[in-house]
Design a protein around this motif. Structure first.
Motif, PDB file in Angstrom:
ATOM      1  N   TYR A  98       1.052  -1.227   0.097  1.00 47.74           N
ATOM      2  CA  TYR A  98       0.249  -0.007  -0.110  1.00 47.74           C
ATOM      3  C   TYR A  98       0.786   1.265  -0.104  1.00 47.74           C
ATOM      4  CZ  TYR A  98      -3.833  -2.952   1.290  1.00 47.74           C
ATOM      5  OH  TYR A  98      -4.823  -3.870   1.375  1.00 47.74           O
ATOM      6  N   SER A 163      -4.079   0.809  -3.143  1.00 45.85           N
ATOM      7  CA  SER A 163      -3.521  -0.232  -3.511  1.00 45.85           C
ATOM      8  C   SER A 163      -2.610  -0.339  -4.730  1.00 45.85           C
ATOM      9  CB  SER A 163      -4.503  -1.671  -3.510  1.00 45.85           C
ATOM     10  OG  SER A 163      -5.584  -1.164  -4.461  1.00 45.85           O
ATOM     11  N   VAL A 169      -8.177   2.842  -0.965  1.00 38.29           N
ATOM     12  CA  VAL A 169      -8.511   1.456   0.195  1.00 38.29           C
ATOM     13  C   VAL A 169      -9.236   2.354   1.410  1.00 38.29           C
ATOM     14  CG1 VAL A 169      -7.519  -0.187   1.518  1.00 38.29           C
ATOM     15  CG2 VAL A 169      -6.790   0.068  -0.797  1.00 38.29           C
TER      16      VAL A 169
END
Length: 444
Positions: A98, A163, A169
């Motif tokens: 991430y 992501s 996210v």
């Protein structure tokens, strides 16, 4: 609504939508239910939002080193933005890559036209490298943590976690302020009949003795919040008096524009232990995967007298009584909510609070059983101490109706804050030039 001294040692929480599946390669934790359709829409929203059913237990707070630091909203003075911490879990037994970025926003939470270098000193892409696996949990997850970057300007910011491919996210609102003006915020007295028993009024003014504000009556924007929530915040409040000689703006209203329902102290439950029921829990079964916990049946408080106790103003913290730390040692439990009602409410009923991002989520919608006269709903929640309320949904965009089941009282303890924005002439950024908090009915 603050925590009792002993409660500060107990607390812990997590947010998990009712009825959402646990997506994992472990078949024991995989639900056959379909994920809510709104998770399919990955459009970035300039608000606190979770975009994946796998992402749970999001907390964004100011790291202070104190026991209850998770209750500190992401609001910091200029120069301390790196103290803002974001934590979240991702269900599953495989870690993910991430990255995060910061978006500068105007006072209305729309992305501004500033370039990254105008508010940052570094490249606007931050790889999240601080992550750990959940330890000996039946529901596998990875816990992620990051600190917000330092910024050069005060104002509104949106921290976005992405992501691979730039798909959002998690997004969280951050606020950075400077004290260029003096904010005069204090509890007021409601001028009215029955409203003085149910509403809480905040009186405020803004003094600017050492700063030149051009056309402050039109250019100064204020936002008044209750318990650091954005969903029911007061916008578009204009000064009723502009005292140029005193360099002061006064905001005095008589139509409850600056008043909020006091509501009641928040409901609560404790799932920090999987071996015995905690407060607010009817029974717990540690043999199931995930652990199941059924909460005590609740009832309406709309016509009850005010009941004083200390709460966490709708927040939550995560912890495991058996293993300690909540970030990686707390497991997830399938929690069942129950609400007794002789008849259906005039709209859909939801569990509501920080665990739902202060939104009416379909995942947290309750189902009414007419034969049992009972609302029920289930949610996968991380072990902890939770505050919550029951809210009735109305028209799209309307403020959730918590009064229907929770009642409202002037005596309730609540926290309020005022944000003061101003855009200097010839600039392209709304600066947050003043900030103040006040507690109504402080118990300390």
């Amino acid at each position: 609504m603050r925590l009792l001294p002993y409660a500060s040692l107990l607390l812990a929480t997590a947010c998990v939508p009712l009825g959402t599946p646990i997506t994992s390669t472990n078949p024991a934790t995989t639900s056959a239910q379909k994920a809510p359709e709104y998770y399919a829409d990955k459009t970035l929203r300039y608000q606190d939002y979770t975009y994946s059913p796998d992402v749970r237990s999001v907390q964004c707070y100011v790291a202070t080193g104190q026991p209850n630091e998770v209750f500190q909203p992401p609001v910091v003075p200029l120069g301390r933005s790196q103290a803002i911490t974001l934590e979240f879990d991702v269900l599953g037994d495989q870690s993910q890559r991430y990255t995060a970025k910061l978006l500068h926003c105007d006072a209305n939470w729309q992305q501004s036209v500033l370039t990254d270098l105008q508010f940052l000193n570094e490249i606007n892409e931050f790889l999240i490298t601080d992550y750990r696996v959940g330890i000996n949990t039946r529901v596998p997850y990875f816990h992620y943590r990051m600190r917000a970057p330092g910024v050069k300007l005060s104002g509104n910011y949106l921290l976005v976690v992405q992501s691979a491919g730039g798909v959002p996210v998690v997004s969280r609102r951050l606020v950075v302020y400077e004290n260029q003006v003096q904010v005069l915020l204090k509890p007021g007295i409601v001028v009215g009949g029955a409203e003085r028993y149910t509403l809480q009024q905040l009186d405020f003014g803004i003094a600017y003795p050492s700063v030149n504000l051009v056309n402050p009556a039109a250019e100064v924007k204020v936002v008044l919040r209750q318990n650091f929530r954005w969903d029911n915040a007061k916008y578009n409040l204009r000064p009723t008096f502009v005292r140029d000689n005193e360099r002061r703006l006064d905001y005095q209203y008589f139509g409850f524009e600056n008043a909020f329902p006091g509501l009641s102290e928040y409901r609560y439950f404790d799932t920090r232990s999987v071996q015995a029921p905690g407060i607010g829990v009817l029974r717990v079964d540690p043999q199931t995967t995930p652990v199941t916990a059924i909460l005590q049946p609740e009832a309406t408080r709309a016509k009850q007298a005010y009941n004083q106790y200390q709460d966490a103003n709708g927040q939550r913290v995560f912890e495991s009584r058996e293993y300690g730390r909540g970030d990686t040692n707390a497991d997830y439990a399938d929690v069942t909510f129950q609400l007794k009602a002789e008849q259906p409410a005039p709209g859909p009923v939801y569990v509501f609070g920080a665990l739902t991002d202060w939104q009416l989520k379909d995942d947290f919608k309750l189902t009414y059983d007419e034969a049992k006269q009972l609302y029920t709903g289930r949610a996968l929640l991380k072990q902890g101490y939770y505050n919550y309320s029951f809210a009735v949904g109305g028209a799209r965009g309307s403020v959730p109706n918590e009064v229907y089941f929770e009642g409202t009282h002037q005596e309730t303890e609540n926290q309020y804050d005022l944000l003061v924005y101003y855009r200097p002439p010839g600039t392209r950024a709304d600066l947050l030039i003043g900030y103040q908090t006040v507690t109504m009915n402080n118990r300390q």
